[in-house]
Design an enzyme around this catalytic site. Structure first.
Site, PDB file in Angstrom:
ATOM      1  CE  LYS A  88      -3.996   2.294   0.768  1.00 12.20           C
ATOM      2  NZ  LYS A  88      -3.787   3.065  -0.461  1.00 12.20           N
ATOM      3  CE  LYS A 112       4.743   7.362   5.861  1.00 11.57           C
ATOM      4  NZ  LYS A 112       4.090   8.467   4.959  1.00 11.57           N
ATOM      5  CE  LYS A 124       5.505   7.566  -1.611  1.00  4.67           C
ATOM      6  NZ  LYS A 124       4.972   7.621  -0.233  1.00  4.67           N
ATOM      7  CB  THR A 208      -1.447  13.944   5.908  1.00  5.89           C
ATOM      8  OG1 THR A 208      -1.897  12.945   5.238  1.00  5.89           O
ATOM      9  CG2 THR A 208      -0.130  13.946   6.373  1.00  5.89           C
ATOM     10  CG  ASN A 239      -3.392  17.444   1.599  1.00  7.23           C
ATOM     11  OD1 ASN A 239      -2.775  16.562   2.836  1.00  7.23           O
ATOM     12  ND2 ASN A 239      -4.446  17.352   0.982  1.00  7.23           N
ATOM     13  CB  SER A 366      -5.426   5.067   2.257  1.00  8.37           C
ATOM     14  OG  SER A 366      -5.129   6.125   1.758  1.00  8.37           O
TER      15      SER A 366
HETATM   16  N1  GLU Z   1       1.069   8.963   0.232  1.00  4.31           N
HETATM   17  C1  GLU Z   1       0.703   8.883   1.713  1.00  4.31           C
HETATM   18  C2  GLU Z   1       1.854   8.426   2.495  1.00  4.31           C
HETATM   19  O1  GLU Z   1       3.008   8.622   2.086  1.00  4.31           O
HETATM   20  C3  GLU Z   1      -0.429   8.152   1.600  1.00  4.31           C
HETATM   21  C4  GLU Z   1      -0.322   6.670   1.073  1.00  4.31           C
HETATM   22  C5  GLU Z   1      -1.712   5.827   1.149  1.00  4.31           C
HETATM   23  O2  GLU Z   1      -2.721   6.319   1.620  1.00  4.31           O
HETATM   24  O3  GLU Z   1      -1.595   4.628   1.066  1.00  4.31           O
HETATM   25  O4  GLU Z   1       1.804   8.134   3.633  1.00  4.31           O
END
Ligand code: GLU
Length: 432
Positions: A88, A112, A124, A208, A239, A366
């Site tokens: 993810k 994370k 990613k 976030t 954001n 998410s």
């Molecule tokens: N791009 C965001 C992050 O770096 C969200 C990733 C997501 O929602 O899967 O945490």
């Protein structure tokens, strides 16, 4: 409509000149993983498995531009570890995207997800492009082309993309539509960060900043600082930074500094946040309207209680860490503090809430979006906010306690907490 009206406004600024130029994000990530693995008493095989993503693909995407020419874009998708569950993580559109960075960011996503206890591994993606110079239709063709190029390795139970730097809910909508066409069924769970009408979640856009806010609330308790009246400096008005400024202002804190890619505004009496939010453009630019602008670097060193780097990586370095005056640094951006600077801040007694904890709100909501897509039943904004609060408070406390009991800084503590799930899941699966 121009894409500039829509893009996710994470701020991008040139990194300052510092030691990070000799040590890239992937190498510094591997150094901390090694230390975390050793501190947890895991053997070397765990490090060998987790120091690199399991797979990274490079794709070349031909796109017909509006002038009739064909341009070939390069993109990546990296999947760090899928022992826990599907991978993810976001997809960024940026001219400086590169393979090593995408790999490092996919490792951070595993951490994370481990910290927030989500049933995912980290992924990613990124495309080398400058969305600020592309039309709406060119971006649509690029987004759809990327999904076709990576379609074999992604999917609602394989790897679930999301927004990241300079991508937004419109781009997620095109990607979801392309994937649904390829698979010939409606697949909202293929991607998160979608518009609400396409199965997006309440609270995803502000997630976030909400997560960062909760970390600040927890951090001030540890430092015995009253949030009411606390002086906050926020670097970046994208954001995360802009919503955070609003939340802090509404909570009674005094936002005394903000910045964008062009410079910074500072007023020890507090800035008029509502006015700045009203005047900011869709890339988060607002300082160009003022004459009394200082530099981003000057802003970081201003007297304040809480400093939030919410822009890009490598902003607090060995050069300026000794001059940071904040009691608390909360990293809303990915990688804003170098390893050396982390040590300096820790020695100086600054409480640093690391990126892989502070910016976990996005992927957490998410996950809620994906759960709602899978069950076809949607939650209210309050329900999402409450669930997010539970995750953030639990994660913060676990990392804070680990740092206290193991006598390690908060970043290493966060790595130790985050790496456990992928390490143990890999072991149960018999991979190591
Ligand atoms: N791009 C965001 C992050 O770096 C969200 C990733 C997501 O929602 O899967 O945490």
């Amino acid at each position: 409509m121009k894409m500039t009206d829509l893009v996710n406004t994470n701020q991008v600024q040139k990194p300052c000149n510092n030691e990070s130029e000799t040590i890239d994000l992937l190498t510094s990530t591997q150094l901390i993983i090694k230390e975390a693995v050793q501190n947890l008493g895991y053997n070397d095989e765990v490090y060998e498995l987790l120091k690199e993503p399991l797979r990274t693909i490079t794709v070349r995407i031909p796109v017909r531009m509006d002038d009739g020419s064909i341009k070939i874009f390069t993109g990546y998708r990296s999947q760090h570890n899928d022992a826990v569950g599907p991978t993810k993580g976001g997809v960024r559109f940026h001219p400086e995207v590169n393979e090593a960075e995408v790999k490092a960011l996919s490792i951070w996503m595993s951490l994370k997800c481990g910290i927030a206890n989500l049933p995912y591994g980290g992924g990613k993606g990124g495309i080398i492009c400058d969305p600020r110079n592309m039309s709406f239709r060119e971006l649509e063709r690029l987004s759809r082309g990327y999904v076709r190029a990576i379609s074999q390795i992604v999917g609602p139970t394989k790897d679930i993309p999301a927004p990241d730097v300079y991508t937004n809910s419109q781009i997620m909508a095109w990607m979801m539509d392309e994937y649904s066409r390829l698979r010939e069924f409606d697949s909202p769970g293929f991607i998160t960060g979608k518009p609400l009408v396409l199965g997006g979640s309440q609270g995803r856009e502000t997630a976030t900043a909400r997560g960062v806010t909760i970390c600040i609330e927890e951090a001030v308790k540890k430092k015995n600082i009253e949030l009411q009246g606390a002086r906050i400096v926020i670097q970046g008005f994208g954001n995360a930074g802009s919503f955070l400024a609003k939340f802090m202002h509404d909570a009674g804190a005094k936002v005394i500094g903000i910045s964008d890619a062009h410079g910074a505004l500072y007023d020890p009496e507090g800035l008029d946040i509502d006015y700045l939010l009203d005047r900011r453009d869709s890339y988060g630019t607002v300082t160009t309207l003022f004459t009394n602008v200082i530099t981003n670097q000057e802003l970081l060193e201003k007297e304040c209680d809480i400093l939030v780097p919410a822009a890009i990586s490598n902003q607090i370095t060995a050069q300026n860490a000794g001059r940071i005056k904040a009691a608390i640094v909360v990293e809303a951006a990915n990688g804003p503090t170098t390893l050396e600077a982390t040590k300096i801040l820790d020695e100086r007694g600054v409480l640093l809430v690391p990126d892989i904890l502070a910016s976990t709100g996005g992927v957490t909501v998410s996950y809620f979006e994906w759960v709602q897509n899978n069950q076809g039943y949607y939650w209210s904004e309050d329900e999402v906010a409450e669930k997010l609060r539970n995750v953030m408070v639990t994660s913060f406390e676990e990392i804070y306690q680990t740092s206290q009991t193991r006598h390690v800084d908060m970043r290493l503590a966060a790595y130790m907490v985050g790496i456990r799930k992928p390490a143990e899941a890999s072991r149960y699966r018999g991979w190591i």
